[in-house]
Scaffold this motif. Sequence first.
Motif, PDB file in Angstrom:
ATOM      1  N   CYS A 199       0.828  -1.208   0.000  1.00 18.29           N
ATOM      2  CA  CYS A 199       0.000   0.000   0.000  1.00 18.29           C
ATOM      3  C   CYS A 199       0.858   1.251   0.000  1.00 18.29           C
ATOM      4  O   CYS A 199       2.049   1.217   0.311  1.00 18.29           O
ATOM      5  CB  CYS A 199      -0.954   0.004   1.175  1.00 18.29           C
ATOM      6  SG  CYS A 199      -0.328   0.797   2.619  1.00 18.29           S
ATOM      7  N   ARG A 200       0.230   2.322  -0.402  1.00 21.02           N
ATOM      8  CA  ARG A 200       0.867   3.625  -0.408  1.00 21.02           C
ATOM      9  C   ARG A 200      -0.016   4.547   0.409  1.00 21.02           C
ATOM     10  O   ARG A 200      -1.244   4.492   0.308  1.00 21.02           O
ATOM     11  CB  ARG A 200       0.940   4.130  -1.852  1.00 21.02           C
ATOM     12  CG  ARG A 200       1.482   5.525  -2.015  1.00 21.02           C
ATOM     13  CD  ARG A 200       1.846   5.768  -3.470  1.00 21.02           C
ATOM     14  NE  ARG A 200       0.673   5.863  -4.350  1.00 21.02           N
ATOM     15  CZ  ARG A 200      -0.025   6.968  -4.526  1.00 21.02           C
ATOM     16  NH1 ARG A 200       0.291   8.066  -3.878  1.00 21.02           N
ATOM     17  NH2 ARG A 200      -1.049   6.981  -5.346  1.00 21.02           N
ATOM     18  N   ARG A 201       0.611   5.338   1.274  1.00 22.01           N
ATOM     19  CA  ARG A 201      -0.150   6.363   2.001  1.00 22.01           C
ATOM     20  C   ARG A 201       0.278   7.697   1.417  1.00 22.01           C
ATOM     21  O   ARG A 201       1.483   7.976   1.338  1.00 22.01           O
ATOM     22  CB  ARG A 201       0.180   6.273   3.490  1.00 22.01           C
ATOM     23  CG  ARG A 201      -0.682   7.192   4.365  1.00 22.01           C
ATOM     24  CD  ARG A 201      -0.495   6.891   5.844  1.00 22.01           C
ATOM     25  NE  ARG A 201       0.914   6.781   6.151  1.00 22.01           N
ATOM     26  CZ  ARG A 201       1.403   5.975   7.109  1.00 22.01           C
ATOM     27  NH1 ARG A 201       0.629   5.246   7.851  1.00 22.01           N
ATOM     28  NH2 ARG A 201       2.703   5.939   7.326  1.00 22.01           N
ATOM     29  N   ASP A 202      -0.690   8.482   0.970  1.00 19.16           N
ATOM     30  CA  ASP A 202      -0.303   9.730   0.312  1.00 19.16           C
ATOM     31  C   ASP A 202      -0.138  10.857   1.336  1.00 19.16           C
ATOM     32  O   ASP A 202      -0.297  10.650   2.546  1.00 19.16           O
ATOM     33  CB  ASP A 202      -1.258  10.085  -0.844  1.00 19.16           C
ATOM     34  CG  ASP A 202      -2.638  10.543  -0.375  1.00 19.16           C
ATOM     35  OD1 ASP A 202      -2.805  10.877   0.822  1.00 19.16           O
ATOM     36  OD2 ASP A 202      -3.559  10.563  -1.216  1.00 19.16           O
ATOM     37  N   GLU A 203       0.168  12.018   0.819  1.00 19.45           N
ATOM     38  CA  GLU A 203       0.480  13.139   1.713  1.00 19.45           C
ATOM     39  C   GLU A 203      -0.736  13.591   2.537  1.00 19.45           C
ATOM     40  O   GLU A 203      -0.582  14.237   3.569  1.00 19.45           O
ATOM     41  CB  GLU A 203       1.080  14.311   0.926  1.00 19.45           C
ATOM     42  CG  GLU A 203       0.240  14.827  -0.221  1.00 19.45           C
ATOM     43  CD  GLU A 203       0.299  13.953  -1.481  1.00 19.45           C
ATOM     44  OE1 GLU A 203      -0.245  14.402  -2.506  1.00 19.45           O
ATOM     45  OE2 GLU A 203       0.858  12.833  -1.466  1.00 19.45           O
ATOM     46  N   ASP A 204      -1.944  13.199   2.105  1.00 17.14           N
ATOM     47  CA  ASP A 204      -3.146  13.525   2.894  1.00 17.14           C
ATOM     48  C   ASP A 204      -3.559  12.381   3.808  1.00 17.14           C
ATOM     49  O   ASP A 204      -4.641  12.417   4.408  1.00 17.14           O
ATOM     50  CB  ASP A 204      -4.318  13.853   1.962  1.00 17.14           C
ATOM     51  CG  ASP A 204      -3.992  15.006   1.021  1.00 17.14           C
ATOM     52  OD1 ASP A 204      -3.334  15.961   1.477  1.00 17.14           O
ATOM     53  OD2 ASP A 204      -4.373  14.926  -0.170  1.00 17.14           O
ATOM     54  N   GLY A 205      -2.743  11.331   3.857  1.00 18.59           N
ATOM     55  CA  GLY A 205      -3.062  10.203   4.732  1.00 18.59           C
ATOM     56  C   GLY A 205      -3.981   9.153   4.124  1.00 18.59           C
ATOM     57  O   GLY A 205      -4.383   8.214   4.806  1.00 18.59           O
ATOM     58  N   TYR A 206      -4.324   9.308   2.842  1.00 13.75           N
ATOM     59  CA  TYR A 206      -5.181   8.319   2.177  1.00 13.75           C
ATOM     60  C   TYR A 206      -4.374   7.056   1.875  1.00 13.75           C
ATOM     61  O   TYR A 206      -3.214   7.139   1.479  1.00 13.75           O
ATOM     62  CB  TYR A 206      -5.733   8.879   0.853  1.00 13.75           C
ATOM     63  CG  TYR A 206      -6.875   9.844   1.022  1.00 13.75           C
ATOM     64  CD1 TYR A 206      -6.649  11.111   1.551  1.00 13.75           C
ATOM     65  CD2 TYR A 206      -8.174   9.491   0.650  1.00 13.75           C
ATOM     66  CE1 TYR A 206      -7.692  12.002   1.719  1.00 13.75           C
ATOM     67  CE2 TYR A 206      -9.224  10.387   0.813  1.00 13.75           C
ATOM     68  CZ  TYR A 206      -8.989  11.633   1.344  1.00 13.75           C
ATOM     69  OH  TYR A 206     -10.022  12.505   1.508  1.00 13.75           O
ATOM     70  N   TYR A 207      -5.026   5.904   2.044  1.00 10.43           N
ATOM     71  CA  TYR A 207      -4.387   4.620   1.730  1.00 10.43           C
ATOM     72  C   TYR A 207      -4.791   4.156   0.332  1.00 10.43           C
ATOM     73  O   TYR A 207      -5.975   4.232  -0.034  1.00 10.43           O
ATOM     74  CB  TYR A 207      -4.778   3.553   2.760  1.00 10.43           C
ATOM     75  CG  TYR A 207      -4.133   3.808   4.102  1.00 10.43           C
ATOM     76  CD1 TYR A 207      -2.914   3.249   4.430  1.00 10.43           C
ATOM     77  CD2 TYR A 207      -4.734   4.661   5.035  1.00 10.43           C
ATOM     78  CE1 TYR A 207      -2.297   3.505   5.651  1.00 10.43           C
ATOM     79  CE2 TYR A 207      -4.137   4.929   6.257  1.00 10.43           C
ATOM     80  CZ  TYR A 207      -2.919   4.350   6.551  1.00 10.43           C
ATOM     81  OH  TYR A 207      -2.311   4.611   7.752  1.00 10.43           O
ATOM     82  N   TRP A 208      -3.807   3.698  -0.414  1.00 11.60           N
ATOM     83  CA  TRP A 208      -4.009   3.157  -1.760  1.00 11.60           C
ATOM     84  C   TRP A 208      -3.446   1.752  -1.792  1.00 11.60           C
ATOM     85  O   TRP A 208      -2.242   1.578  -1.567  1.00 11.60           O
ATOM     86  CB  TRP A 208      -3.261   4.012  -2.805  1.00 11.60           C
ATOM     87  CG  TRP A 208      -3.641   5.459  -2.816  1.00 11.60           C
ATOM     88  CD1 TRP A 208      -3.294   6.410  -1.904  1.00 11.60           C
ATOM     89  CD2 TRP A 208      -4.443   6.129  -3.803  1.00 11.60           C
ATOM     90  NE1 TRP A 208      -3.825   7.628  -2.253  1.00 11.60           N
ATOM     91  CE2 TRP A 208      -4.535   7.485  -3.419  1.00 11.60           C
ATOM     92  CE3 TRP A 208      -5.083   5.711  -4.981  1.00 11.60           C
ATOM     93  CZ2 TRP A 208      -5.249   8.420  -4.159  1.00 11.60           C
ATOM     94  CZ3 TRP A 208      -5.791   6.640  -5.726  1.00 11.60           C
ATOM     95  CH2 TRP A 208      -5.873   7.986  -5.313  1.00 11.60           C
TER      96      TRP A 208
END
Length: 681
Positions: free
Chosen positions: A538-547
Amino acid sequence: MAPDKTAKKDMLFHPAGDLKKNAHVPDFDTYKELYAKSIDSPDDFWGDIAKDFFWKTRHTGRVLDHNFDVTKGEVFVKCMEGARTNICYNVLDRNVHHRNLGDKVAFYWEGNEPGDELTVTYGELLHGVCRFANVLKSQGVKKGDCVSIYMPMVVELAVAMLACARIGAVHSIVFAGFSAESLCERITDSRCSLLITADGFYRGEKLITLKLIADEALRKCKDKGFPVQRCIMLKHLSKDPEEIPQGSQSPPLAKRSRPDLQVPWNPEVDLCWHSLVAEASDECEPEWCDSEDPLFILYTSGSTGKPKGVLHTVSGYMLYTATTFKLVFDHQPDDVYWCTADIGWITGHSYVAYGPLANGATSVMFEGLPTYPDVSRMWAIVDKYSVSKLYTTPTAIRMLMKYGGDPVRKYKRESLKVLGTVGEPINPEAWQWYRTVVGDGRCPIVDTYWQTETGGHVLTPLPAATPTKPGSATFPFFGVVPAVLSESGEELEGASEGHLAFKRPWPGIARTVYGDHDRFEATYFRRFPGYYLTGDGCRRDEDGYYWITGRTDDMLNVSGHLLSTAEVESALAEHEGVVEAAVVGKPHPVKGESLYCFVTLAEGAAYDAVLEAELKRRVRERIGAIATPDHIQSATGLPKTRSGKIMRRVLRKIVCGERDLGDISTLADSSVVEQLFQSRC
Ligand code: WT7
């Protein structure tokens, strides 16, 4: 290689105002407050929720207790220790007797054939379940015994599972698309003494003679020294209208009636569902179970090896499926909810059966296929029952996308309010189509990430609260604490990419692998002590969203750069000519691995050098030159599991020309494999 993080940065979808009015979690601040409470005082958080349920005796231990650290002792999770309850009582009797919902519709059953339908209220379901629970008891099934269920999507499947739960028996449901070999393996592993099945059913135009397959499985079990004593068979197709017991609702049988169907019968083992039920009483005192008594086993194939019997227990699973259902679909009393999954998968266990029933919801249960009799079937059903909350898979969405928007627009779909998806990463293209075409831009999309092992949603938006980004499962559900771990097990902070793990349990997490606790610890807890490891990247973006970037065993390594399957595939599927893509690594003498892409084209699109160049350019632009595909092969179909997941393991063999595909018992359609071998580039 860092994916392009800027291209879609501004694409944030805010929940619509009208949904917020009555919503259980009406805005993001409320989500944050409740989340903080669920983390700071989980015992209070889940303890409050538990008050809505019926407990024969109260809990004495902690609401939630656990050890995730293999170096400190055995891994365990316990919820509501000391309490006694019954999940069947909670999802049926509680609704009928304490909440006055006896006349509310529990299921609108919609058969494979349009017009074949049945309505079942909570009161009727309770009686049916009690009758069948008495049948099981009369056959000697006791608390703790395991019962295998191998049935099509009929109301009796829900009846059978709930009847097991009522008497404290453990159900092991095997999806009716599995082969005799797979069924036998699951029966012997779970040591079931009784099998429940049906004569047969139709999937679209195809007749599945289920009893024949079940018999073959039972022969195999016997050969392995594991004879099954009893097999109860439901007449679904071969039933004569006169045979239907008095007082029960009778669906119009005309279209699926097959009195001529050849059903082999072994009087020493076989029993007729209808005759047994006709003699049974419709009252049955539930068995009061301990919180941590087993509720069911469900086999998950994983990518390799023997299927694992994931075990869930009574109280935690009940609290978690009920709560996630209520909040993730923002359940309201007048909703008509439809989850297209088969009960044979965890999605069906949690979100066709237990979760909706615990909330007294009205659901559609669908036996057929989205493409039969035509590709408008889903939207016809949405209008027919005024479905307000719809839950389906990315694979179904992508398949329907192939036919464009017209089949969807033939129906109004005005009743829809929330659209859910589960099972695989949903590429932003499919997400947008779901939102704009299916939902006419009005309905929030809830992309729910979870697993058989998690029991219920763990990363998910809440429809009135969470601003969504297409392709992201957004944030953790209450009580869930995700962590992004590096290869060496270091916990990464902020924007980062790595292994998705969880730091503590929530009530619905699996307790063990049936009969093999060591395998449970080895698979999920040993690599990074103190964490539950999902096996997904997974990737967590700069806004804290999980992908979610896909299964970590599917990751690609090109010249030392790790690439996620999901991101490359979604770049390919952005092209209007492509509806679905699957990417695997092909061994390469210099790069280690090169990218080999399979693409399924939209109706009317043709594969040529222009398209190929466009696709390569798109991946390069989206992700970087390192991800430029070496090979692209046009594919009419992709190898998928019976639950619709792409089997990249099989694709890796195809690109290497290896004919030995390993265990492919979960492969839905083996003919696509041959086609792919033929047209390799
Ligand atoms: C695997 C679990 C959970 C019910 C159905 C599948 C993938 C599931 C998502 C999602 C990205 C997803 C993961 C996971 N997955 N939902 N929303 N986004 N990936 O249950 O057969 O146990 O499969 O499905 O890879 O680990 P399952």
